[in-house]
Motif scaffolding. Sequence first.
Motif, PDB file in Angstrom:
ATOM      1  N   PHE A 138     -30.620 -23.852  47.088  1.00 40.04           N
ATOM      2  CA  PHE A 138     -29.297 -24.112  47.654  1.00 40.04           C
ATOM      3  C   PHE A 138     -29.308 -23.801  49.150  1.00 40.04           C
ATOM      4  CE2 PHE A 138     -28.663 -23.140  43.209  1.00 40.04           C
ATOM      5  CZ  PHE A 138     -27.682 -24.027  42.797  1.00 40.04           C
ATOM      6  N   THR A 225     -25.799 -22.534  38.979  1.00 44.30           N
ATOM      7  CA  THR A 225     -24.608 -22.696  39.816  1.00 44.30           C
ATOM      8  C   THR A 225     -23.741 -21.445  39.825  1.00 44.30           C
ATOM      9  OG1 THR A 225     -23.422 -23.767  37.981  1.00 44.30           O
ATOM     10  CG2 THR A 225     -24.590 -25.194  39.525  1.00 44.30           C
ATOM     11  N   ALA A 228     -25.264 -19.220  42.403  1.00 43.55           N
ATOM     12  CA  ALA A 228     -25.051 -19.777  43.745  1.00 43.55           C
ATOM     13  C   ALA A 228     -23.608 -19.586  44.201  1.00 43.55           C
ATOM     14  CB  ALA A 228     -25.420 -21.255  43.762  1.00 43.55           C
ATOM     15  N   ARG A 232     -22.287 -17.548  47.331  1.00 40.32           N
ATOM     16  CA  ARG A 232     -21.389 -18.203  48.284  1.00 40.32           C
ATOM     17  C   ARG A 232     -20.207 -17.293  48.617  1.00 40.32           C
ATOM     18  NH1 ARG A 232     -17.005 -23.042  47.264  1.00 40.32           N
ATOM     19  NH2 ARG A 232     -16.761 -23.646  49.448  1.00 40.32           N
ATOM     20  N   ILE A 245     -21.688 -24.897  50.164  1.00 39.24           N
ATOM     21  CA  ILE A 245     -22.978 -25.313  49.628  1.00 39.24           C
ATOM     22  C   ILE A 245     -23.239 -26.722  50.147  1.00 39.24           C
ATOM     23  CG2 ILE A 245     -24.292 -25.824  47.530  1.00 39.24           C
ATOM     24  CD1 ILE A 245     -22.682 -23.683  46.100  1.00 39.24           C
ATOM     25  N   ALA A 248     -28.059 -28.906  47.270  1.00 43.17           N
ATOM     26  CA  ALA A 248     -28.506 -28.255  46.044  1.00 43.17           C
ATOM     27  C   ALA A 248     -29.504 -29.170  45.354  1.00 43.17           C
ATOM     28  CB  ALA A 248     -27.325 -27.974  45.115  1.00 43.17           C
TER      29      ALA A 248
END
Length: 474
Positions: A138, A225, A228, A232, A245, A248
Amino acid sequence: MSVSEFAHPDVLAYWWLPDYPDRRVPGRLTWDPDRGGDLKLMGELRKPVILDNHLADGGVQKYRVRPNKLERHYPVILGSHKTNAGREEAYTLLNSLSLNSVGFHGLEEFPEHISPGALLHGAWYTDPSEIEADRAIFDLSHLSSWVNLSGLEIEYPQLSGSHVDPFIVITGTDLPAFSTTHENAIVELRQLLRQTGDHEHASGVDQSWQLVIKIEPMGELERFTDIAIDIRALVTIGAGKTADITRAVLQHPQLHQHTLDGTPVPAFRDDITYLNRWAHRGSNDSSIRKHDLYFDLEQLGGADGVRRWLDAASTYRTELRRVMATRYTDAMYLEDRIMNTSAALERFDKVRRPDAPKVFRDGKWHVASFVDRIIACADYAGPTFADLIVEDAPVWAKRVKFVRNQLAHHDDPFRITGEVGEHVLAEQVYWLFVMCLLRECDAPDATFESIARHGQIRWLSEQVEERLSPSESG
């Protein structure tokens, strides 16, 4: 098609449903990071069902069976695009919705208009639960600024007075990754160095940091995800700006890059590009300077701090995402920011203290109220938050309750003026949640000290002090 070229895809392809591989419909797919996907077909994904209606006079009237609302949803749509070089590209669209199929009538096929929820480029999957990989990469905006560590050095030898030395020397040094674990995943913040320019008229070195997640033997898409999105949130809090993002990709051990003659190269993975709207996107993508950071990776405790953050974030994932939604967009009303964060704070304390002791009040023992839980959160956040609100926590917590009740019950003065609360209060409840979560992940003192030094935090405290100080009589 490279990843950078695929950031805003616009392709003509054939599209079909996994259960109907022989019915392929041509159509155009476009993708916008803010609005998501848009698929316009030349026909319908499902063949129209035409039935006979036998009339009383013996005649037969044909009619179309209209799809129900559930049939508007397509969990998976597959696509195939041929490049100019003759190579086939695979597409998988996820969680798509037909925008016009319910209104189809008559016996002719209609051009169907579909809104995809997410997109995978580079592989076909017939079932969303089967989307697996062993690695995901990512790119996040502001991640490099938040890591706050550079492997670039620039020298100007001629400034020393010599005319024979090079004009400029740029040295790019590979830095070790920050690596940790979370549950069964390896989570890394990895440096990436790339050459830039055409090397004739311009040349340089570009440095960035990426989030790399590895799960062995394989991990589901949602596992990647979730991590991620939690990273984030961390970068957004530390940087003070939305960490979007921006890229990815998934990688599978059986998908390799190929040479021009089609020979697979096992040492190099092929990418499966994953596009999603990722909820809200930030409106300010300007660069961040060091003094803009509320705290950086080192002040959080490096890789071990990231591990503790992920552990805490997984426990309070619902609350964290509700609070971060108030930071990812400028479109949310101030009142909604206060309501969302207040609700998340109450739930945070209920999860942290499921057996919270009763509180003695008015001669009786009571179950912990909203105010009691906000006070507990303020105590847990510590002295940095106490300095931010200036006043005593019980007094401040009652004011938060008053504002929350005005909003929840649409009472006066909110009913009359449409306004209640203020920017300072919205920021205070946000930072209360952040500091509680940082305490939950055992963030070091350096984290809170850095937050306290930030100009925005000092400004908020000054605003409160001015409001609370008695006005001077003229």
